[in-house]
Design an enzyme around this catalytic site. Sequence first.
Site, PDB file in Angstrom:
ATOM      1  N   GLU A 138      66.743 -38.551 119.432  1.00 51.03           N
ATOM      2  CA  GLU A 138      65.822 -38.139 118.394  1.00 51.03           C
ATOM      3  C   GLU A 138      64.511 -37.685 119.007  1.00 51.03           C
ATOM      4  O   GLU A 138      64.037 -38.245 119.989  1.00 51.03           O
ATOM      5  CB  GLU A 138      65.563 -39.311 117.447  1.00 51.03           C
ATOM      6  CG  GLU A 138      66.851 -39.863 116.883  1.00 51.03           C
ATOM      7  CD  GLU A 138      66.686 -40.428 115.497  1.00 51.03           C
ATOM      8  OE1 GLU A 138      65.577 -40.874 115.164  1.00 51.03           O
ATOM      9  OE2 GLU A 138      67.672 -40.409 114.755  1.00 51.03           O
ATOM     10  N   CYS A 191      56.987 -36.357 119.917  1.00 53.21           N
ATOM     11  CA  CYS A 191      57.422 -37.656 120.437  1.00 53.21           C
ATOM     12  C   CYS A 191      58.806 -37.458 121.066  1.00 53.21           C
ATOM     13  O   CYS A 191      59.747 -37.017 120.402  1.00 53.21           O
ATOM     14  CB  CYS A 191      57.463 -38.674 119.295  1.00 53.21           C
ATOM     15  SG  CYS A 191      57.934 -40.313 119.843  1.00 53.21           S
ATOM     16  N   CYS A 198      68.188 -48.235 123.793  1.00 49.84           N
ATOM     17  CA  CYS A 198      67.225 -48.908 124.664  1.00 49.84           C
ATOM     18  C   CYS A 198      67.701 -50.325 124.943  1.00 49.84           C
ATOM     19  O   CYS A 198      68.289 -50.972 124.087  1.00 49.84           O
ATOM     20  CB  CYS A 198      65.853 -48.951 123.995  1.00 49.84           C
ATOM     21  SG  CYS A 198      64.560 -49.606 125.078  1.00 49.84           S
ATOM     22  N   CYS A 202      62.919 -55.038 121.990  1.00 49.16           N
ATOM     23  CA  CYS A 202      61.749 -55.471 121.222  1.00 49.16           C
ATOM     24  C   CYS A 202      62.222 -55.803 119.804  1.00 49.16           C
ATOM     25  O   CYS A 202      62.957 -55.019 119.204  1.00 49.16           O
ATOM     26  CB  CYS A 202      60.689 -54.374 121.194  1.00 49.16           C
ATOM     27  SG  CYS A 202      60.147 -53.890 122.851  1.00 49.16           S
ATOM     28  N   CYS A 205      61.845 -53.346 116.652  1.00 50.27           N
ATOM     29  CA  CYS A 205      62.163 -51.923 116.857  1.00 50.27           C
ATOM     30  C   CYS A 205      63.608 -51.608 116.482  1.00 50.27           C
ATOM     31  O   CYS A 205      64.542 -52.268 116.948  1.00 50.27           O
ATOM     32  CB  CYS A 205      61.918 -51.580 118.323  1.00 50.27           C
ATOM     33  SG  CYS A 205      62.487 -49.936 118.781  1.00 50.27           S
ATOM     34  N   CYS A 425      56.985 -44.709 114.160  1.00 56.43           N
ATOM     35  CA  CYS A 425      57.129 -45.547 115.352  1.00 56.43           C
ATOM     36  C   CYS A 425      58.105 -46.692 115.132  1.00 56.43           C
ATOM     37  O   CYS A 425      58.015 -47.396 114.141  1.00 56.43           O
ATOM     38  CB  CYS A 425      55.780 -46.160 115.698  1.00 56.43           C
ATOM     39  SG  CYS A 425      54.886 -45.147 116.806  1.00 56.43           S
TER      40      CYS A 425
HETATM   41  S1  SF4 Z   1      59.807 -50.437 121.307  1.00 58.74           S
HETATM   42 FE1  SF4 Z   1      62.025 -50.003 121.059  1.00 58.74          FE
HETATM   43  S2  SF4 Z   1      62.405 -48.153 122.286  1.00 58.74           S
HETATM   44 FE2  SF4 Z   1      60.404 -48.991 122.950  1.00 58.74          FE
HETATM   45  S3  SF4 Z   1      60.886 -50.336 124.695  1.00 58.74           S
HETATM   46 FE3  SF4 Z   1      60.913 -51.649 122.859  1.00 58.74          FE
HETATM   47  S4  SF4 Z   1      63.085 -51.642 122.184  1.00 58.74           S
HETATM   48 FE4  SF4 Z   1      62.823 -49.910 123.614  1.00 58.74          FE
END
Ligand code: SF4
Length: 434
Positions: A138, A191, A198, A202, A205, A425
């Site tokens: 994306e 972006c 990933c 986090c 996210c 975000c």
């Molecule tokens: S915010 Fe999301 S995309 Fe960014 S490092 Fe953390 S888990 Fe990965």
Amino acid sequence: MKCSILTPAVTEIQNQLVLLDAAGPVDGSSASLSPRPLFGLEAEALAACMVGAGEPAWRGRQLAEALYRQRLPEIDEITTLPKLLRQRLAAQGWQVGRPKIVQVFQSADGTERYLVQGQSQGKAQDAAGKIGAAETVETVWMPEGDDGESGDGSDQETPEIPGDHRQQKSSGDQNSPAEGAQKRWQRATICVSSQVGCAVNCQFCLTAKLGLQRNLSAGEIAGQVLSVFERHGVEVGRDRVNLVFMGMGEPFLNYDNFMGAVRLLVRETGLSPQRMTVSTSGIVPGIERLAQEAAEFRPKLAISLNAPNDQVRAEIMPINHKWPIQAVMDAVRQVKLRPRERITFEYVLLGGVTDRPADAVEVARLVRRTGLPAKVNLIAWNPGPGIAYSTPRPEAVEDFRATLAGEGIPTYLRKPRGRDIYAACGQLKRTVEG
Ligand code: SF4
């Protein structure tokens, strides 16, 4: 060895390059060959390939010009190359291979979210014609930006290298601007993603829910930018466009390809690294490597801080167990900032978790302790399905901002952009609904 002057950034496809002058299929067709993308190779590598194919080295410069300045999508359109050479390249399976925008989601606020198809080698679609999950990432276009670059020195730099030789085209596809379309934006931010999914996990996210599926190549990272440039008719050197490497993935866990893309964009399109910001969750070896990069290629640095102390940070960002805040700050201090440049600390406000005024006082103390010119970007958490946090109350956001500012920390509130299309975000998860 045919391509003896290959740069380290292109070693991953060195084998393809060595085969450039190998004979194609007897019938001259490219049907039995895997597609071999030229997009992503720097001018030196393209020159080496041309030499390997018995052509003069300056043909590589023509190719680079066509791929990165003119942004031509097909080998056959590169009319600076003789027709026979174009046919020969195509017969050997070579193609431009720039990543393509395959789906567009438009927000009421003008933001656009794109699914961009990468440079996969022949497995892009299943039997039903659906694009495979690991093949798309994306990318987000935010006309007028989201105020994320405010106060970080972006607008005080010298202009980029002039000289965009882009050809206007009207191919009618998702990657091309409408002919004669008027630009309705004064500036914009793109972006960019660095990985499919990933691994950092986090807790707030949506991208984390995908896990890591694969790294993007340098060409796939830079290709997102040029496909969006093409769609919006961006003229490098004239338009104010910033790049933020804050899309899907952790750029510093794909460091070589990420920096390969940055070098490609700087060298071959003339974009300034001062118009680029890379955000990391705090991968210390990556920050240390960035600190060693030459200023002519080093993007600005943003640290995704998100918590006032190690205890809270480790809960919402497990990576903090490996590299706690102090280790991150020590690495950040190794970066030699340019005049007026600031380090950005990104801070996602989670309602009732990280948004108290006392947290703001702790954050101010952390930022002051770096001893560096720094600023804080606040982001009110964007909701996502399956994530059990809440958006902070507007009054809590304002209290937090005022407390940090009162502590003498330059503080900016990032505007939520494209929430209605899952473009904001932390929302990038290849959501197919608009
Ligand atoms: S915010 Fe999301 S995309 Fe960014 S490092 Fe953390 S888990 Fe990965």
